[in-house]
Design a protein around this motif. Structure first.
Motif, PDB file in Angstrom:
ATOM      1  N   ILE A 211      -9.488   5.107  -4.414  1.00  0.00           N
ATOM      2  CA  ILE A 211     -10.375   4.004  -4.056  1.00  0.00           C
ATOM      3  C   ILE A 211     -10.135   2.800  -4.961  1.00  0.00           C
ATOM      4  CG2 ILE A 211     -12.431   4.443  -5.493  1.00  0.00           C
ATOM      5  CD1 ILE A 211     -12.348   3.538  -1.748  1.00  0.00           C
ATOM      6  N   LEU A 212      -9.841   3.039  -6.235  1.00  0.00           N
ATOM      7  CA  LEU A 212      -9.519   1.927  -7.130  1.00  0.00           C
ATOM      8  C   LEU A 212      -8.215   1.255  -6.681  1.00  0.00           C
ATOM      9  CD1 LEU A 212     -10.455   3.327 -10.655  1.00  0.00           C
ATOM     10  CD2 LEU A 212     -11.648   1.557  -9.357  1.00  0.00           C
ATOM     11  N   ALA A 213      -7.224   2.093  -6.309  1.00  0.00           N
ATOM     12  CA  ALA A 213      -5.956   1.548  -5.816  1.00  0.00           C
ATOM     13  C   ALA A 213      -6.181   0.797  -4.501  1.00  0.00           C
ATOM     14  CB  ALA A 213      -4.943   2.672  -5.606  1.00  0.00           C
ATOM     15  N   TYR A 214      -7.025   1.348  -3.655  1.00  0.00           N
ATOM     16  CA  TYR A 214      -7.299   0.750  -2.351  1.00  0.00           C
ATOM     17  C   TYR A 214      -8.025  -0.588  -2.503  1.00  0.00           C
ATOM     18  CZ  TYR A 214      -9.173   0.338   2.396  1.00  0.00           C
ATOM     19  OH  TYR A 214      -9.496  -0.102   3.645  1.00  0.00           O
ATOM     20  N   GLU A 215      -9.047  -0.623  -3.344  1.00  0.00           N
ATOM     21  CA  GLU A 215      -9.795  -1.871  -3.549  1.00  0.00           C
ATOM     22  C   GLU A 215      -8.909  -2.922  -4.241  1.00  0.00           C
ATOM     23  OE1 GLU A 215     -12.474  -2.393  -2.147  1.00  0.00           O
ATOM     24  OE2 GLU A 215     -13.780  -0.650  -2.076  1.00  0.00           O
TER      25      GLU A 215
ATOM     26  N   ALA B 149       0.646   8.527   8.202  1.00  0.00           N
ATOM     27  CA  ALA B 149      -0.730   9.029   8.275  1.00  0.00           C
ATOM     28  C   ALA B 149      -1.688   8.072   7.574  1.00  0.00           C
ATOM     29  CB  ALA B 149      -0.824  10.420   7.660  1.00  0.00           C
ATOM     30  N   ARG B 150      -1.256   7.530   6.437  1.00  0.00           N
ATOM     31  CA  ARG B 150      -2.102   6.607   5.682  1.00  0.00           C
ATOM     32  C   ARG B 150      -2.293   5.290   6.441  1.00  0.00           C
ATOM     33  NH1 ARG B 150      -5.442   7.962   1.923  1.00  0.00           N
ATOM     34  NH2 ARG B 150      -3.847   9.328   1.051  1.00  0.00           N
ATOM     35  N   VAL B 151      -1.229   4.804   7.090  1.00  0.00           N
ATOM     36  CA  VAL B 151      -1.335   3.576   7.884  1.00  0.00           C
ATOM     37  C   VAL B 151      -2.360   3.764   9.007  1.00  0.00           C
ATOM     38  CG1 VAL B 151      -0.113   2.111   9.541  1.00  0.00           C
ATOM     39  CG2 VAL B 151       0.976   2.700   7.371  1.00  0.00           C
ATOM     40  N   ILE B 152      -2.250   4.891   9.711  1.00  0.00           N
ATOM     41  CA  ILE B 152      -3.191   5.178  10.799  1.00  0.00           C
ATOM     42  C   ILE B 152      -4.619   5.281  10.255  1.00  0.00           C
ATOM     43  CG2 ILE B 152      -3.882   6.911  12.512  1.00  0.00           C
ATOM     44  CD1 ILE B 152      -0.869   7.634  12.737  1.00  0.00           C
ATOM     45  N   PHE B 153      -4.764   5.990   9.139  1.00  0.00           N
ATOM     46  CA  PHE B 153      -6.096   6.224   8.565  1.00  0.00           C
ATOM     47  C   PHE B 153      -6.766   4.916   8.155  1.00  0.00           C
ATOM     48  CE2 PHE B 153      -9.128   7.042   5.225  1.00  0.00           C
ATOM     49  CZ  PHE B 153      -9.784   8.197   5.641  1.00  0.00           C
ATOM     50  N   LEU B 154      -6.054   4.091   7.382  1.00  0.00           N
ATOM     51  CA  LEU B 154      -6.652   2.861   6.862  1.00  0.00           C
ATOM     52  C   LEU B 154      -6.967   1.862   7.968  1.00  0.00           C
ATOM     53  CD1 LEU B 154      -4.571   2.291   3.598  1.00  0.00           C
ATOM     54  CD2 LEU B 154      -6.837   3.304   3.831  1.00  0.00           C
ATOM     55  N   THR B 155      -6.087   1.779   8.965  1.00  0.00           N
ATOM     56  CA  THR B 155      -6.338   0.859  10.076  1.00  0.00           C
ATOM     57  C   THR B 155      -7.590   1.285  10.846  1.00  0.00           C
ATOM     58  OG1 THR B 155      -3.959   0.470  10.311  1.00  0.00           O
ATOM     59  CG2 THR B 155      -5.361  -0.177  12.157  1.00  0.00           C
ATOM     60  N   ALA B 156      -7.670   2.590  11.163  1.00  0.00           N
ATOM     61  CA  ALA B 156      -8.840   3.096  11.882  1.00  0.00           C
ATOM     62  C   ALA B 156     -10.107   2.966  11.038  1.00  0.00           C
ATOM     63  CB  ALA B 156      -8.626   4.558  12.275  1.00  0.00           C
TER      64      ALA B 156
ATOM     65  N   GLY C 210       0.809  -1.219   0.000  1.00  0.00           N
ATOM     66  CA  GLY C 210       0.000   0.000   0.000  1.00  0.00           C
ATOM     67  C   GLY C 210       0.835   1.259   0.000  1.00  0.00           C
ATOM     68  N   ALA C 211       1.956   1.256   0.737  1.00  0.00           N
ATOM     69  CA  ALA C 211       2.833   2.430   0.781  1.00  0.00           C
ATOM     70  C   ALA C 211       3.333   2.781  -0.619  1.00  0.00           C
ATOM     71  CB  ALA C 211       4.012   2.165   1.717  1.00  0.00           C
ATOM     72  N   GLY C 212       3.764   1.775  -1.359  1.00  0.00           N
ATOM     73  CA  GLY C 212       4.247   2.014  -2.721  1.00  0.00           C
ATOM     74  C   GLY C 212       3.131   2.428  -3.669  1.00  0.00           C
ATOM     75  N   LEU C 213       1.989   1.778  -3.539  1.00  0.00           N
ATOM     76  CA  LEU C 213       0.860   2.050  -4.433  1.00  0.00           C
ATOM     77  C   LEU C 213       0.334   3.472  -4.254  1.00  0.00           C
ATOM     78  CD1 LEU C 213      -0.778   0.438  -6.538  1.00  0.00           C
ATOM     79  CD2 LEU C 213      -2.400  -0.119  -4.718  1.00  0.00           C
ATOM     80  N   PHE C 214       0.136   3.885  -3.013  1.00  0.00           N
ATOM     81  CA  PHE C 214      -0.398   5.223  -2.760  1.00  0.00           C
ATOM     82  C   PHE C 214       0.628   6.312  -3.045  1.00  0.00           C
ATOM     83  CE2 PHE C 214      -3.446   2.861   0.029  1.00  0.00           C
ATOM     84  CZ  PHE C 214      -4.579   3.199  -0.692  1.00  0.00           C
ATOM     85  N   THR C 215       1.913   5.995  -2.908  1.00  0.00           N
ATOM     86  CA  THR C 215       2.949   6.958  -3.293  1.00  0.00           C
ATOM     87  C   THR C 215       2.865   7.241  -4.791  1.00  0.00           C
ATOM     88  OG1 THR C 215       4.453   6.271  -1.521  1.00  0.00           O
ATOM     89  CG2 THR C 215       5.438   7.380  -3.420  1.00  0.00           C
TER      90      THR C 215
END
Length: 319
Positions: free
Chosen positions: A306-310, A94-101, A31-36
């Motif tokens: 959202i496409l990257a996330y799914e 920030a993204r790790v915290i956000f997605l986990t929550a 996810g870190a690489g994808l969202f970057t």
């Protein structure tokens, strides 16, 4: 009616991958690489939006295209990535915290709503909205200082703004002038902007997806799982609807927050003075400075994310 509702729920369930089905280590690393990558592609839109929001009344560049032309003329392509290093540094935690929550709260909210027997779109809107707001609240502690620093880098030398040698230089000068609290300037407004925006975005996304599936699946064979192209099309449409809804509702707060963090720090202004200045200069439409880029950013950014996330969830599924 009940059979059709259960069939629609079954059809949507085939597209949903819950938190407990994910390989968490793979999810965070990939996810870190994808969202970057997505951030690299869409970051210039944030730069343009921010410059429009802080532009003085006398600034000639009054629309997104003139801002882009001005940046390219003065700084070339690198000008569209001012502050990018700072954003990426803070975006990963920030993204790790956000997605986990987000995922853990969404599961809890769905379970709490089950006894109430709401319609599926309504249940999804409430659960996703609560999850989006909670995730945003948790991630603001990391995101706000990054936001303050990156925005100053985005507009440095523009419309009378100061110049800096980098993110650390911005941080040092802010802390020297106002202490650590200077890095959290506009924190309240950030929470008021991003948390409702996140709630509206995820609520719209969750409910619109269910509604679209209910229309597409009406009268179809519910036993067959939908194809990946169909799933992605529905998700993309939900992302566009969510981005459009959230941008229209929250742009005034975002404009006030941005000007407070960038200009207010130098002029000692508070939120009320920022609002008064905007209205005096341009009337109430001044609160919608940068609506076009924000609308585009939230729709395209949201859809891409959202496409990257799914896709990430499918990629990291244990099954």
């Amino acid at each position: 009616m009940a059979a059709a509702s259960n069939a629609r729920a079954h059809s949507f369930g085939q597209t949903e991958i819950n938190w407990d089905k994910l390989d968490k280590t793979k999810f965070y690393v990939v996810g870190a690489g994808l969202f970057t990558g997505v951030t690299v592609a869409l970051y210039p839109v944030s730069v343009v939006k921010t410059r429009l929001q802080v532009a003085s009344k006398e600034t000639a560049e009054r629309n997104a295209f003139s801002v882009v032309r001005g940046i390219l003329r003065r700084d070339g392509i690198p000008g569209l990535y001012r502050g990018f290093g700072t954003v990426i540094t803070g975006a990963v935690p920030a993204r790790v915290i956000f997605l986990t929550a987000l995922e853990t709260t969404k599961i809890a909210a769905f379970k709490m709503l089950e006894p109430i027997k709401l319609s599926e779109p309504t249940q999804a809107a409430i659960a996703n909205g609560v999850a989006g707001m909670t995730a945003s609240l948790f991630s603001q502690a990391v995101f706000v200082p990054i936001d303050v620093i990156s925005q100053k880098l985005m507009v440095q030398g523009y419309s009378g703004q100061a110049k800096y040698s980098g993110g650390l230089d911005v941080a040092r000068k802010i802390v020297r002038a106002d202490g650590i609290r200077g890095l959290y300037r506009g924190f309240g407004l950030s929470v008021m902007t991003y948390s409702p925006s996140s709630a509206v975005w995820w609520a719209s996304y969750g409910s619109s997806q269910r509604f679209i599936w209910s229309v597409l699946d009406n009268g179809s064979d519910f036993e067959n799982a939908p194809g990946q192209k169909k799933i992605m099309l529905v998700q993309a449409t939900g992302g566009i609807i969510a981005g459009a809804t959230a941008s229209c509702i929250t742009t005034p707060l975002d404009t006030i927050k941005t000007r407070l963090q960038v200009i207010g720090h130098d002029k000692g202004q508070n939120a009320r003075q920022v609002i008064k200045s905007l209205i005096n200069d341009e009337g109430w439409k001044g609160l919608y400075r940068g609506l076009g880029p924000r609308f585009f950013s939230m729709s395209v950014w949201g859809t891409s994310m959202i496409l990257a996330y799914e896709y990430l969830k499918r990629l990291c599924s244990k099954e």
